[in-house]
Design an enzyme around this catalytic site. Sequence first.
Site, PDB file in Angstrom:
ATOM      1  N   ASN A 116      -3.624  -4.793  -4.605  1.00  0.00           N
ATOM      2  CA  ASN A 116      -4.525  -4.393  -3.534  1.00  0.00           C
ATOM      3  C   ASN A 116      -4.234  -2.986  -3.028  1.00  0.00           C
ATOM      4  O   ASN A 116      -4.778  -2.573  -1.996  1.00  0.00           O
ATOM      5  CB  ASN A 116      -4.442  -5.392  -2.371  1.00  0.00           C
ATOM      6  CG  ASN A 116      -5.040  -6.731  -2.731  1.00  0.00           C
ATOM      7  OD1 ASN A 116      -6.009  -6.813  -3.493  1.00  0.00           O
ATOM      8  ND2 ASN A 116      -4.467  -7.795  -2.193  1.00  0.00           N
ATOM      9  N   HIS A 157      -1.616  -1.632  -1.640  1.00  0.00           N
ATOM     10  CA  HIS A 157      -0.777  -1.425  -0.460  1.00  0.00           C
ATOM     11  C   HIS A 157       0.576  -2.091  -0.693  1.00  0.00           C
ATOM     12  O   HIS A 157       0.739  -2.880  -1.637  1.00  0.00           O
ATOM     13  CB  HIS A 157      -1.453  -1.927   0.822  1.00  0.00           C
ATOM     14  CG  HIS A 157      -1.793  -3.388   0.818  1.00  0.00           C
ATOM     15  ND1 HIS A 157      -2.742  -3.936   1.640  1.00  0.00           N
ATOM     16  CD2 HIS A 157      -1.301  -4.425   0.096  1.00  0.00           C
ATOM     17  CE1 HIS A 157      -2.821  -5.231   1.435  1.00  0.00           C
ATOM     18  NE2 HIS A 157      -1.955  -5.553   0.505  1.00  0.00           N
ATOM     19  N   CYS A 169       0.511  -0.523   4.757  1.00  0.00           N
ATOM     20  CA  CYS A 169       1.249   0.702   4.442  1.00  0.00           C
ATOM     21  C   CYS A 169       1.018   1.024   2.976  1.00  0.00           C
ATOM     22  O   CYS A 169       1.034   0.131   2.121  1.00  0.00           O
ATOM     23  CB  CYS A 169       2.735   0.489   4.736  1.00  0.00           C
ATOM     24  SG  CYS A 169       3.802   1.851   4.229  1.00  0.00           S
TER      25      CYS A 169
END
Length: 466
Positions: free
Chosen positions: A363, A365, A400
Site C-alpha cells: 500500500n 506506506h 508514514c
Amino acid sequence: MPCIFCLYRIIWMCKGRAQYFRVLLGRTRSSFHLACGVFLASIASLRMVASVASSAFFPASSSASPVSAKSTQPIGEGPQSLGVRGAVAKSTLSSGAMGVKAQVSAKTGRTNVGLKSEIHKVEEDAPSSARTFYNQLPDWSFLFAAITTIFLAAEKQFTLIDWKPRRPDMLADAFGLGKIMQDGLVFRQNFSIRSYEIGADRTASIETLMNHLQETALNHVKSVGLMGDGYGSTPEMSKRNLIWVVTKMQVAVEKYPSWEDVVEVDTWVAASGKNGMRRDWHVRDFRTGQTVMRATSVWVMMNKQTRRLAKIPEEVKAEIVSYFMDRDPILDEDRNKFPKLEANCADHVERGLTPRWGDLDVNQHVNNVKYIGWILESAPISILESHELASMTLEYRRECGRGSVLQSLTAISNNNAGDLAEPGIECQHLLSLETGAEIMKGRTKWRLKRAQGLQSYGPIQAGIAN
C-alpha cells in the site's frame, strides 16, 4: 535394456533431490521403484531362461581337430645328419614353433642334431573357443541391480508406512496453509519459530509475533475467497480504490515462544461501530495449548488515491458481514487516555529514524509492525535486558512513507522495578515526524523476565539519548 535401466536410475536420482515433495510423493515414488525393480528382475529372469533353453535344444558345434603331418627329409651326408620332422603341435604358440634337439652319444662321439618343426593348423571356419553353459547365461550384474532396486524400494515403502514424527508438532500444518473452522468464521494457522526470529534472550521477538498476526489475517481473507488485487482488500474495495488501515491495537503477551516451538494462531472478525471492523487473535502453544498472546484491533477504510479515511460502502458490507462473529473482544478495551508527551519532557529520545525501502508494504506506506520496532528504539537498554514486554496499546494517527524523518520519545510513567509484590514498569511512547506531526501513540507495560523473576532491580535512571 541396459539403456532403459540407466535412464531409470537417472530419473530416480533426480527424484531423490526433490526434498520439498518428499512428504507428498514419497509413497508413490517408492511404489514406482518397486514396480520397476520387479519389471527388471522379470526381464532378466526371462532372458536367462531363454538362453538356457536355446543351449539345450540347439547345442553349439565343437571345434575341429587340427590336422597333423609328419615328414622326414635327409639334408646331407657325412658324420653329421640333419632331419626335419613334422609333428602335431600342442604348444600355445599360434604360428608354430621351432624346437632344436641335440643328442650326444658317449660311445661313438657323434652328435645328432634334430630340428623339430611344430606347426599348428586350425580350420578357418572353426570357432576360437568352445561355448560353455556359463557363457550362455545373461549378464549377472543386470540381475543383481534389479534385485537391489527391489530391496531398496521395499525398504523405502516400509519406512514410510512405519515412520512417526519424533515430536507431535513436526507435521502440524507443515506448509503453513491454515484451515477454516467454526463454519468459516475462524481461521487457524500454525507457525514454527525459526532461528532468525529469536533475539538475544533466545525467544521470539514481539515483531515476529505481530507478523504472524498479520499473515494470518491476510490468509483468512484469501481462504474465504475475498482477496482482491490489494493488500487484504475485497473485490468491491479494489473497484473503489479502498484499503484497510489499522487505528488501534491492543496486545497482551503471556509468554514468548522459543526456537523450534510451534504456535497456533486463531483469528476472526466482528463489527466495530458503523464504519469499522474489529479483528481478534488468540495465539496458543501448539503442544500444550497454553495461551501465548491475545490481541485485538480496529480497522477502517482509506482511499488509496486521496489517502483519506472513507466510509464502508454497502457493497463492501455485503461482502464481509456474513463473516462477522457476535463475540466480545478478546481483551477489554484500554480506555485510558494518553498523556501529552513532548521531546523536552521525555526520558529517552531517539532521532533521525528514516523508513527504508523494505519497510514499505504494497500500500506504499510503512507497515504497522515497523512502528513497534521504532518505539522500542527509545526504550532504555536497562529495561530491555532485565524485563520483557507484557502488554501494549497503540493508537495510529497517520501513515508514514518514504522520505519521512521521525523521532521516538519514551517516558517512564510508572516504575515498580524495586517492588517485589508487583514488579513492573509502564512507559509512554510517541512516534512523530521531526516537524511535530504525530504518527503513533503507545503505552507499554514491562515485567521481569521469567528467568530473572526472583531478582530485584533498582529504579531505572532516566536520561536523554541523542
